[in-house]
Design a protein around this motif. Structure first.
Motif, PDB file in Angstrom:
ATOM      1  N   TYR A   1      15.998 -10.837  17.007  1.00 45.85           N
ATOM      2  CA  TYR A   1      15.484  -9.575  16.463  1.00 45.85           C
ATOM      3  C   TYR A   1      15.474  -8.501  17.536  1.00 45.85           C
ATOM      4  N   GLU A   2      15.660  -7.268  17.080  1.00 43.55           N
ATOM      5  CA  GLU A   2      15.373  -6.126  17.948  1.00 43.55           C
ATOM      6  C   GLU A   2      13.996  -5.630  17.559  1.00 43.55           C
ATOM      7  N   ILE A   3      13.157  -5.421  18.552  1.00 39.84           N
ATOM      8  CA  ILE A   3      11.864  -4.815  18.264  1.00 39.84           C
ATOM      9  C   ILE A   3      11.751  -3.503  19.032  1.00 39.84           C
ATOM     10  N   THR A   4      11.018  -2.582  18.458  1.00 39.02           N
ATOM     11  CA  THR A   4      10.870  -1.255  19.049  1.00 39.02           C
ATOM     12  C   THR A   4       9.391  -0.931  19.188  1.00 39.02           C
ATOM     13  N   ALA A   5       9.030  -0.453  20.367  1.00 35.20           N
ATOM     14  CA  ALA A   5       7.668   0.022  20.609  1.00 35.20           C
ATOM     15  C   ALA A   5       7.713   1.549  20.620  1.00 35.20           C
ATOM     16  N   TRP A   6       6.843   2.154  19.836  1.00 37.24           N
ATOM     17  CA  TRP A   6       6.824   3.618  19.703  1.00 37.24           C
ATOM     18  C   TRP A   6       5.471   4.159  20.160  1.00 37.24           C
ATOM     19  N   HIS A   7       5.520   5.202  20.958  1.00 35.69           N
ATOM     20  CA  HIS A   7       4.296   5.911  21.330  1.00 35.69           C
ATOM     21  C   HIS A   7       4.475   7.390  21.030  1.00 35.69           C
ATOM     22  N   GLU A   8       3.428   8.014  20.565  1.00 35.93           N
ATOM     23  CA  GLU A   8       3.538   9.397  20.071  1.00 35.93           C
ATOM     24  C   GLU A   8       4.057  10.388  21.106  1.00 35.93           C
ATOM     25  N   ARG A   9       3.795  10.153  22.385  1.00 40.17           N
ATOM     26  CA  ARG A   9       4.207  11.104  23.404  1.00 40.17           C
ATOM     27  C   ARG A   9       5.305  10.549  24.298  1.00 40.17           C
ATOM     28  N   LEU A  10       5.312   9.231  24.457  1.00 36.61           N
ATOM     29  CA  LEU A  10       6.210   8.620  25.455  1.00 36.61           C
ATOM     30  C   LEU A  10       7.460   8.014  24.852  1.00 36.61           C
ATOM     31  N   GLY A  11       7.619   8.163  23.555  1.00 36.57           N
ATOM     32  CA  GLY A  11       8.874   7.772  22.919  1.00 36.57           C
ATOM     33  C   GLY A  11       8.965   6.294  22.595  1.00 36.57           C
ATOM     34  N   LYS A  12      10.197   5.781  22.675  1.00 35.09           N
ATOM     35  CA  LYS A  12      10.455   4.414  22.213  1.00 35.09           C
ATOM     36  C   LYS A  12      11.009   3.550  23.335  1.00 35.09           C
ATOM     37  N   ARG A  13      10.716   2.278  23.234  1.00 40.31           N
ATOM     38  CA  ARG A  13      11.355   1.258  24.071  1.00 40.31           C
ATOM     39  C   ARG A  13      11.795   0.154  23.118  1.00 40.31           C
ATOM     40  N   THR A  14      12.950  -0.458  23.412  1.00 42.94           N
ATOM     41  CA  THR A  14      13.392  -1.555  22.546  1.00 42.94           C
ATOM     42  C   THR A  14      13.585  -2.822  23.374  1.00 42.94           C
TER      43      THR A  14
ATOM     44  N   THR B   1      15.178  -7.105  22.811  1.00 38.80           N
ATOM     45  CA  THR B   1      15.750  -8.125  21.932  1.00 38.80           C
ATOM     46  C   THR B   1      14.991  -9.419  22.162  1.00 38.80           C
ATOM     47  N   VAL B   2      14.598 -10.031  21.080  1.00 37.13           N
ATOM     48  CA  VAL B   2      13.738 -11.213  21.170  1.00 37.13           C
ATOM     49  C   VAL B   2      14.312 -12.320  20.293  1.00 37.13           C
ATOM     50  N   THR B   3      14.337 -13.518  20.842  1.00 45.93           N
ATOM     51  CA  THR B   3      14.739 -14.682  20.048  1.00 45.93           C
ATOM     52  C   THR B   3      13.488 -15.446  19.629  1.00 45.93           C
ATOM     53  N   VAL B   4      13.338 -15.602  18.334  1.00 44.78           N
ATOM     54  CA  VAL B   4      12.189 -16.333  17.801  1.00 44.78           C
ATOM     55  C   VAL B   4      12.639 -17.744  17.446  1.00 44.78           C
TER      56      VAL B   4
ATOM     57  N   ASP C   1       5.534 -18.812  19.611  1.00 47.55           N
ATOM     58  CA  ASP C   1       5.312 -17.395  19.914  1.00 47.55           C
ATOM     59  C   ASP C   1       6.350 -16.957  20.937  1.00 47.55           C
ATOM     60  N   ALA C   2       7.160 -15.993  20.573  1.00 42.41           N
ATOM     61  CA  ALA C   2       8.066 -15.395  21.556  1.00 42.41           C
ATOM     62  C   ALA C   2       7.322 -14.231  22.196  1.00 42.41           C
ATOM     63  N   ASN C   3       7.458 -14.094  23.503  1.00 38.88           N
ATOM     64  CA  ASN C   3       6.714 -13.043  24.189  1.00 38.88           C
ATOM     65  C   ASN C   3       7.614 -11.854  24.481  1.00 38.88           C
TER      66      ASN C   3
ATOM     67  N   VAL D   1       4.506  -1.336  17.283  1.00 39.28           N
ATOM     68  CA  VAL D   1       5.627  -2.231  17.592  1.00 39.28           C
ATOM     69  C   VAL D   1       6.134  -2.793  16.264  1.00 39.28           C
ATOM     70  N   SER D   2       7.436  -2.700  16.058  1.00 38.19           N
ATOM     71  CA  SER D   2       7.978  -3.169  14.781  1.00 38.19           C
ATOM     72  C   SER D   2       9.354  -3.782  14.982  1.00 38.19           C
ATOM     73  N   VAL D   3       9.739  -4.616  14.030  1.00 38.44           N
ATOM     74  CA  VAL D   3      11.090  -5.175  14.043  1.00 38.44           C
ATOM     75  C   VAL D   3      12.032  -4.115  13.476  1.00 38.44           C
ATOM     76  N   THR D   4      13.057  -3.783  14.252  1.00 37.84           N
ATOM     77  CA  THR D   4      13.962  -2.708  13.827  1.00 37.84           C
ATOM     78  C   THR D   4      15.385  -3.208  13.545  1.00 37.84           C
ATOM     79  N   ALA D   5      15.671  -4.466  13.833  1.00 39.95           N
ATOM     80  CA  ALA D   5      16.967  -5.041  13.443  1.00 39.95           C
ATOM     81  C   ALA D   5      16.845  -6.552  13.413  1.00 39.95           C
ATOM     82  N   GLY D   6      17.647  -7.162  12.556  1.00 41.64           N
ATOM     83  CA  GLY D   6      17.715  -8.621  12.498  1.00 41.64           C
ATOM     84  C   GLY D   6      17.033  -9.240  11.297  1.00 41.64           C
TER      85      GLY D   6
END
Ligand SMILES: [Cu+2]
Length: 242
Positions: free
Chosen positions: A203-216, A218-221, A226-228, A78-83
Protein backbone atom coordinates in the motif's frame (compact mmCIF):
# COMPACT_ATOMS: atom_id res chain seq x y z
CA UNK A 1 -31.66 -14.93 26.47
CA UNK A 2 -28.89 -16.22 24.28
CA UNK A 3 -28.62 -14.25 21.12
CA UNK A 4 -25.98 -16.19 19.21
CA UNK A 5 -26.61 -16.65 15.50
CA UNK A 6 -25.27 -20.05 14.55
CA UNK A 7 -25.57 -19.49 10.79
CA UNK A 8 -23.41 -16.35 11.16
CA UNK A 9 -20.80 -18.28 13.14
CA UNK A 10 -20.83 -21.07 10.60
CA UNK A 11 -20.36 -18.55 7.81
CA UNK A 12 -17.48 -16.92 9.69
CA UNK A 13 -15.75 -20.26 10.22
CA UNK A 14 -16.29 -21.20 6.61
CA UNK A 15 -14.66 -17.94 5.51
CA UNK A 16 -11.82 -18.39 7.98
CA UNK A 17 -10.87 -21.75 6.61
CA UNK A 18 -11.68 -21.01 2.99
CA UNK A 19 -8.76 -21.24 0.59
CA UNK A 20 -7.23 -17.83 -0.01
CA UNK A 21 -8.56 -16.30 3.20
CA UNK A 22 -5.95 -14.16 4.88
CA UNK A 23 -6.25 -12.57 8.26
CA UNK A 24 -6.15 -8.78 8.10
CA UNK A 25 -3.20 -6.70 9.20
CA UNK A 26 -2.72 -3.12 10.32
CA UNK A 27 -0.50 -0.15 9.66
CA UNK A 28 0.51 1.74 12.77
CA UNK A 29 3.03 4.45 13.38
CA UNK A 30 3.91 7.81 14.75
CA UNK A 31 4.27 11.26 13.24
CA UNK A 32 6.83 13.65 14.62
CA UNK A 33 8.07 17.15 13.92
CA UNK A 34 11.78 17.70 13.40
CA UNK A 35 13.63 20.89 14.13
CA UNK A 36 12.87 23.97 16.18
CA UNK A 37 9.12 24.23 16.57
CA UNK A 38 7.39 27.54 16.04
CA UNK A 39 5.47 28.76 19.06
CA UNK A 40 1.72 28.86 18.65
CA UNK A 41 0.27 32.25 19.49
CA UNK A 42 -2.82 32.94 21.57
CA UNK A 43 -5.82 33.75 19.40
CA UNK A 44 -7.37 37.19 19.85
CA UNK A 45 -10.97 36.36 20.70
CA UNK A 46 -12.04 39.96 21.22
CA UNK A 47 -14.51 39.85 18.31
CA UNK A 48 -16.90 38.08 20.69
CA UNK A 49 -16.88 38.81 24.43
CA UNK A 50 -18.64 35.49 25.07
CA UNK A 51 -15.66 33.64 23.58
CA UNK A 52 -13.26 35.72 25.69
CA UNK A 53 -15.24 34.73 28.79
CA UNK A 54 -14.80 31.04 27.94
CA UNK A 55 -11.01 31.28 27.97
CA UNK A 56 -10.13 33.37 31.00
CA UNK A 57 -8.13 30.52 32.60
CA UNK A 58 -5.93 29.73 29.65
CA UNK A 59 -5.57 31.39 26.25
CA UNK A 60 -6.86 29.57 23.19
CA UNK A 61 -3.81 28.81 21.08
CA UNK A 62 -3.64 28.50 17.33
CA UNK A 63 -3.92 24.85 16.29
CA UNK A 64 -1.97 25.18 13.06
CA UNK A 65 0.71 23.00 14.65
CA UNK A 66 -0.07 20.93 17.74
CA UNK A 67 2.87 19.07 19.24
CA UNK A 68 3.07 16.68 22.16
CA UNK A 69 5.90 15.08 24.07
CA UNK A 70 8.98 14.49 21.94
CA UNK A 71 7.49 16.75 19.24
CA UNK A 72 4.83 14.19 18.37
CA UNK A 73 2.41 15.75 15.90
CA UNK A 74 -1.34 15.79 16.39
CA UNK A 75 -3.91 16.44 13.66
CA UNK A 76 -2.10 14.62 10.88
CA UNK A 77 -4.43 12.67 8.63
CA UNK A 78 -2.89 9.38 7.48
CA UNK A 79 -4.71 7.40 4.82
CA UNK A 80 -4.20 4.66 2.28
CA UNK A 81 -3.86 6.35 -1.10
CA UNK A 82 -3.01 3.39 -3.37
CA UNK A 83 -3.20 -0.38 -3.35
CA UNK A 84 -6.74 -0.93 -2.15
CA UNK A 85 -8.98 -3.31 -4.06
CA UNK A 86 -12.00 -1.62 -5.61
CA UNK A 87 -14.99 -2.68 -3.61
CA UNK A 88 -17.78 -1.33 -1.48
CA UNK A 89 -16.78 -1.04 2.14
CA UNK A 90 -19.62 -1.13 4.70
CA UNK A 91 -20.53 2.27 6.09
CA UNK A 92 -20.36 2.84 9.84
CA UNK A 93 -23.78 3.50 11.31
CA UNK A 94 -22.38 6.04 13.76
CA UNK A 95 -21.97 9.65 12.64
CA UNK A 96 -18.74 11.59 12.76
CA UNK A 97 -19.18 14.41 15.27
CA UNK A 98 -17.73 17.89 14.90
CA UNK A 99 -18.28 20.12 17.91
CA UNK A 100 -18.13 23.88 18.26
CA UNK A 101 -17.17 24.29 21.86
CA UNK A 102 -15.41 27.23 23.46
CA UNK A 103 -15.42 28.99 20.10
CA UNK A 104 -13.26 26.35 18.50
CA UNK A 105 -13.92 23.31 16.39
CA UNK A 106 -13.09 19.90 17.79
CA UNK A 107 -11.70 17.65 16.50
CA UNK A 108 -9.48 19.91 14.42
CA UNK A 109 -9.14 17.28 11.65
CA UNK A 110 -11.72 14.67 10.73
CA UNK A 111 -12.04 11.93 8.16
CA UNK A 112 -15.47 10.76 7.10
CA UNK A 113 -16.92 8.32 4.60
CA UNK A 114 -18.94 9.18 1.52
CA UNK A 115 -22.54 8.81 2.69
CA UNK A 116 -21.74 8.82 6.41
CA UNK A 117 -23.52 11.41 8.55
CA UNK A 118 -21.57 14.37 9.87
CA UNK A 119 -23.24 15.71 13.00
CA UNK A 120 -22.23 19.27 13.90
CA UNK A 121 -22.92 20.27 17.49
CA UNK A 122 -23.30 23.68 19.06
CA UNK A 123 -23.08 23.38 22.85
CA UNK A 124 -21.72 26.93 23.24
CA UNK A 125 -25.10 28.68 23.52
CA UNK A 126 -23.80 31.16 20.93
CA UNK A 127 -24.40 31.94 17.30
CA UNK A 128 -21.95 30.09 15.05
CA UNK A 129 -22.04 29.83 11.27
CA UNK A 130 -20.81 26.54 9.89
CA UNK A 131 -19.20 27.22 6.55
CA UNK A 132 -17.33 24.53 4.64
CA UNK A 133 -15.32 25.12 1.48
CA UNK A 134 -15.08 21.84 -0.43
CA UNK A 135 -14.18 21.71 -4.13
CA UNK A 136 -16.18 18.64 -5.14
CA UNK A 137 -18.91 18.33 -2.53
CA UNK A 138 -21.69 20.83 -1.92
CA UNK A 139 -20.55 23.59 0.48
CA UNK A 140 -22.38 23.95 3.76
CA UNK A 141 -23.15 27.49 4.91
CA UNK A 142 -25.54 27.39 7.79
CA UNK A 143 -26.11 29.61 10.79
CA UNK A 144 -26.41 27.81 14.08
CA UNK A 145 -28.19 30.17 16.49
CA UNK A 146 -27.74 29.44 20.16
CA UNK A 147 -30.86 27.27 20.28
CA UNK A 148 -29.90 25.16 17.26
CA UNK A 149 -27.87 22.51 19.02
CA UNK A 150 -27.09 20.22 16.12
CA UNK A 151 -27.32 19.79 12.39
CA UNK A 152 -26.46 16.93 10.10
CA UNK A 153 -25.06 16.67 6.62
CA UNK A 154 -23.53 14.04 4.33
CA UNK A 155 -20.95 14.17 1.56
CA UNK A 156 -21.50 12.38 -1.71
CA UNK A 157 -17.98 12.49 -3.18
CA UNK A 158 -14.56 11.59 -1.91
CA UNK A 159 -12.42 14.63 -1.44
CA UNK A 160 -9.06 15.76 -0.09
CA UNK A 161 -9.09 17.83 3.11
CA UNK A 162 -11.08 21.06 2.91
CA UNK A 163 -11.72 23.64 5.61
CA UNK A 164 -14.69 24.27 7.84
CA UNK A 165 -14.84 27.82 9.14
CA UNK A 166 -17.18 29.97 11.15
CA UNK A 167 -18.18 33.33 9.70
CA UNK A 168 -18.82 34.77 13.15
CA UNK A 169 -15.47 33.76 14.63
CA UNK A 170 -12.88 33.86 11.84
CA UNK A 171 -10.24 31.99 13.84
CA UNK A 172 -12.39 28.86 14.02
CA UNK A 173 -11.17 26.24 11.61
CA UNK A 174 -11.40 22.50 11.14
CA UNK A 175 -10.42 20.25 8.24
CA UNK A 176 -12.47 17.45 6.75
CA UNK A 177 -11.53 14.74 4.23
CA UNK A 178 -14.04 12.41 2.61
CA UNK A 179 -13.11 8.82 1.80
CA UNK A 180 -14.67 6.00 -0.17
CA UNK A 181 -12.96 3.46 2.11
CA UNK A 182 -12.35 3.10 5.85
CA UNK A 183 -8.55 3.16 5.85
CA UNK A 184 -7.67 6.47 7.43
CA UNK A 185 -6.65 7.73 10.86
CA UNK A 186 -5.95 11.11 12.45
CA UNK A 187 -3.05 11.35 14.88
CA UNK A 188 -3.79 12.25 18.47
CA UNK A 189 -1.57 14.30 20.77
CA UNK A 190 0.88 11.38 21.01
CA UNK A 191 1.35 11.46 17.23
CA UNK A 192 0.21 7.89 16.70
CA UNK A 193 -2.14 6.54 14.07
CA UNK A 194 -3.61 3.12 13.34
CA UNK A 195 -5.13 1.96 10.08
CA UNK A 196 -6.68 -1.40 10.79
CA UNK A 197 -8.22 -4.33 8.99
CA UNK A 198 -6.19 -4.30 5.77
CA UNK A 199 -5.79 -7.33 3.57
CA UNK A 200 -2.16 -8.36 3.18
CA UNK A 201 -0.55 -6.44 0.34
CA UNK A 202 1.47 -3.42 -0.69
CA UNK A 203 0.00 0.00 0.00
CA UNK A 204 0.91 3.62 -0.43
CA UNK A 205 -0.03 5.70 2.56
CA UNK A 206 -0.06 9.47 2.73
CA UNK A 207 0.28 11.71 5.77
CA UNK A 208 -1.31 15.14 5.36
CA UNK A 209 -0.85 18.21 7.52
CA UNK A 210 -2.73 21.44 6.96
CA UNK A 211 0.39 23.61 6.75
CA UNK A 212 3.26 21.22 6.08
CA UNK A 213 1.79 19.31 3.18
CA UNK A 214 2.04 15.62 2.43
CA UNK A 215 4.49 12.79 2.91
CA UNK A 216 4.04 9.35 1.38
CA UNK A 217 5.40 5.92 2.21
CA UNK A 218 5.05 2.44 0.78
CA UNK A 219 4.14 -0.22 3.28
CA UNK A 220 3.84 -3.98 2.98
CA UNK A 221 1.17 -5.46 5.21
CA UNK A 222 1.62 -9.12 6.11
CA UNK A 223 -1.10 -11.33 7.44
CA UNK A 224 -2.21 -10.60 11.02
CA UNK A 225 0.65 -8.23 11.79
CA UNK A 226 1.23 -4.55 12.42
CA UNK A 227 3.35 -2.90 9.76
CA UNK A 228 5.11 0.17 11.07
CA UNK A 229 5.33 3.44 9.18
CA UNK A 230 6.59 6.63 10.71
CA UNK A 231 6.52 10.10 9.22
CA UNK A 232 8.68 13.10 9.99
CA UNK A 233 7.62 16.62 9.09
CA UNK A 234 9.71 19.72 9.27
CA UNK A 235 9.39 23.30 8.11
CA UNK A 236 11.59 22.43 5.13
CA UNK A 237 9.67 20.60 2.41
CA UNK A 238 11.11 17.21 1.37
CA UNK A 239 13.25 17.07 -1.77
CA UNK A 240 11.16 16.17 -4.78
CA UNK A 241 11.83 12.70 -6.17
CA UNK A 242 14.27 12.56 -9.10
CU1 LIG B 1 -18.38 30.51 15.64
Amino acid sequence: MCNVHFPAIALGLALLFAPGFAEAGNITGKVTFEGPAPEMKPIALSADASCVAMHTDKPLLSEVLVLGEGQSMANVLVSVTAGLPEKDYPLPSEPVVLTQEGCRYAPHVIGIRVGQTLRVLNPDGLLHNVHSAPKSNTPLNKAMPKDLLELETVFDKQEEPFPFKCDIHPWMQAWCAVFDHPYFSVTGADGTFAITGLDPGDYEITAWHERLGKRTATVTVAEATDANAGFVFSKTPPASPK
